[in-house]
Design an enzyme around this catalytic site. Sequence first.
Site, mmCIF file in Angstrom:
data_model
loop_
_atom_site.group_PDB
_atom_site.id
_atom_site.type_symbol
_atom_site.label_atom_id
_atom_site.label_comp_id
_atom_site.label_asym_id
_atom_site.label_seq_id
_atom_site.Cartn_x
_atom_site.Cartn_y
_atom_site.Cartn_z
ATOM 1 N NE ARG A 58 -10.460 36.193 32.613
ATOM 2 C CZ ARG A 58 -10.401 36.731 33.836
ATOM 3 N NH1 ARG A 58 -9.476 36.348 34.685
ATOM 4 N NH2 ARG A 58 -11.275 37.648 34.207
ATOM 5 C CE1 TYR A 111 7.014 25.599 18.052
ATOM 6 C CE2 TYR A 111 6.572 27.488 19.450
ATOM 7 C CZ TYR A 111 6.272 26.711 18.348
ATOM 8 O OH TYR A 111 5.220 27.060 17.539
ATOM 9 C CG ASP A 183 8.299 22.062 25.393
ATOM 10 O OD1 ASP A 183 7.605 21.039 25.205
ATOM 11 O OD2 ASP A 183 8.210 23.074 24.673
ATOM 12 C CE LYS A 208 2.813 21.787 17.877
ATOM 13 N NZ LYS A 208 3.967 22.388 18.527
HETATM 14 C C1 LIG Z 1 4.442 23.649 18.987
HETATM 15 C C2 LIG Z 1 5.343 23.692 20.134
HETATM 16 C C3 LIG Z 1 5.230 24.691 21.116
HETATM 17 C C4 LIG Z 1 4.224 25.814 21.013
HETATM 18 O O1 LIG Z 1 2.908 25.356 21.124
HETATM 19 P P1 LIG Z 1 1.639 26.067 20.440
HETATM 20 O O2 LIG Z 1 0.530 25.159 20.837
HETATM 21 O O3 LIG Z 1 1.894 26.123 18.985
HETATM 22 O O4 LIG Z 1 1.526 27.427 21.039
HETATM 23 C C5 LIG Z 1 6.083 24.631 22.200
HETATM 24 N N1 LIG Z 1 7.018 23.673 22.306
HETATM 25 C C6 LIG Z 1 7.155 22.705 21.381
HETATM 26 C C7 LIG Z 1 8.216 21.677 21.558
HETATM 27 C C8 LIG Z 1 6.332 22.689 20.267
HETATM 28 O O5 LIG Z 1 6.493 21.733 19.343
#
Ligand SMILES: *Cc1c(COP(=O)(O)O)cnc(C)c1O
Length: 393
Positions: A58, A111, A183, A208
Site C-alpha cells: 500500500r 468528469y 485532468d 483510458k
Molecule cells: C474516466 C475519467 C475519470 C475517472 O477515472 P476512473 O478510472 O473511471 O475512476 C476522470 N476524468 C476523466 C476525464 C475521465 O474520462
Amino acid sequence: MNLKDAGFSTKLIHAGEIEDQFGSATVPIYQTSTFRFKSAQHGADCFSGASDGYIYTRIANPTIRALEQNIAALENGFDGIATSSGMAAITSVYMALLNAGDHIISTAAVYGPARGVLEQDFARFHVEASFVNTANIDEIKKVIRPNSKVLYIETPANPTMEITDIAACAQIAREHGLKLVVDNTFCTPYLQKPLDLGADVVLHSITKFINGHADIVGGIIVTKEAVLYKKIRHCMVYIGCNMDPHQAYLVLRGVKTLSVRVDRNQENAIKVAAFLETHPKVTWIKYPGLASHPQYKLAKRQMSGPGSMISFGLKGGLEAGKKLMDNVHLAVLAVSLGGVETLIQHPASMTHAGVSRENKEEAGITDDLIRFSVGIENAEDIINDLRLAFEKV
Ligand SMILES: *Cc1c(COP(=O)(O)O)cnc(C)c1O
C-alpha cells in the site's frame, strides 16, 4: 543513456525501468503484499526513511514504482502516485489540497463524479466549490474568494470538448495563491504537458488512453515538485487507494504503445470528424481538429494534436441519438474512452446522469450530445458503421 534528453517514444519504452537480479527485460510483477526486512535495524531504517527499502505494497511496490516513474518522466514531473482508479487520484488530490472552509473552482463540464464528490461529499466537510466555464478566463476571476485554494480544470472538457487555456490559468493561480490541477486524461502527455505550462499537479484516469486496452481501471497523479508530492502520497497511502502490482504491470505494458496508438486514434478521428461535419443528419460537431471548433487556435497552441474524442448532435435530439447508438455494430455502446476500440455513448443519460438537469444545461451537456471515442480500427470501417446506422435514424 540519459533519458532526460530522450524523445517521448523512447521514454515510453524505457523510463522507470528497473534492474533485477535475473536481468529481466521488462518490469516483473512483484505480487507481494509485504517485504522481508534484512534485520530489525533495517526495518526501523525503512520506516524512518534512513533506508529506501520497500515495506508494504500500500505504501510502495517495485512494479508500481516503475509505472509511477515512467509517467512522471512523460509529464516532465517530479514523481508519480499511482491509484486504484482515476477517481481515487482525484479524491486523493482534493483531500491533500483542501481543508474545511476552503474553496475550489472547477471546470463545470468536468468528469461527472469529480463534480459529484465535491457537491455530495466534500460539502459535508465544509469544502466550498464553484463550477464555471473555465474556457472563459473571466468566469474564473469572478468566483475567486479569499478562501479559494485550488483551480481544477479538465481540458478538453468531458464531454463538451471546451478547451481551457492552461498557461492563462497558471498565471491566475500564481497571482491568487491557488494550486492548479489539470485532468489530462483526454490528451495524455503525448499531446499536452500541463506541468510545462505551469500547472502544479496533473492527473489521469489511466483506465483510458495510457493503458489503452480497456482491461483495467486505474489512476495516476504527477506533481511538479516534492512538497505536494509528499502531501498527496501521504493521503493516498492513508486512504489506501493504491494501485495493485498486477494492474501496474498491465499499464506498463499498455503505455509502451501510447504514441503509436494515439497517432492512429487521431488519424482516424480526423477522418471521422470530416465525415460527421458534412453529414446532413448531424446538427453540430465539436472536435479540436476542425477549424469550426470555437477554440481551434488555442487547441493548436496548447496541444500537439487534436486527439480522438468527438462530440456531436443529431437532428431529432436524444431519440435520434438512441437510434444511432442502437444501430452501430462496430462501435461499442459503452462508457469509457481512449482504447483501441471505438466507443459511443450518451453523456446526459450515462456518464453525466448524476449531474442535475440545471447543472448539465449550464455546463453545455445537452440531451442531443453523443460522445464518440475513435479507436484504431480501419477508418473506412468506422465511417461505414456510422453511415449505415445514420440510415436507420
Ligand atoms: C474516466 C475519467 C475519470 C475517472 O477515472 P476512473 O478510472 O473511471 O475512476 C476522470 N476524468 C476523466 C476525464 C475521465 O474520462
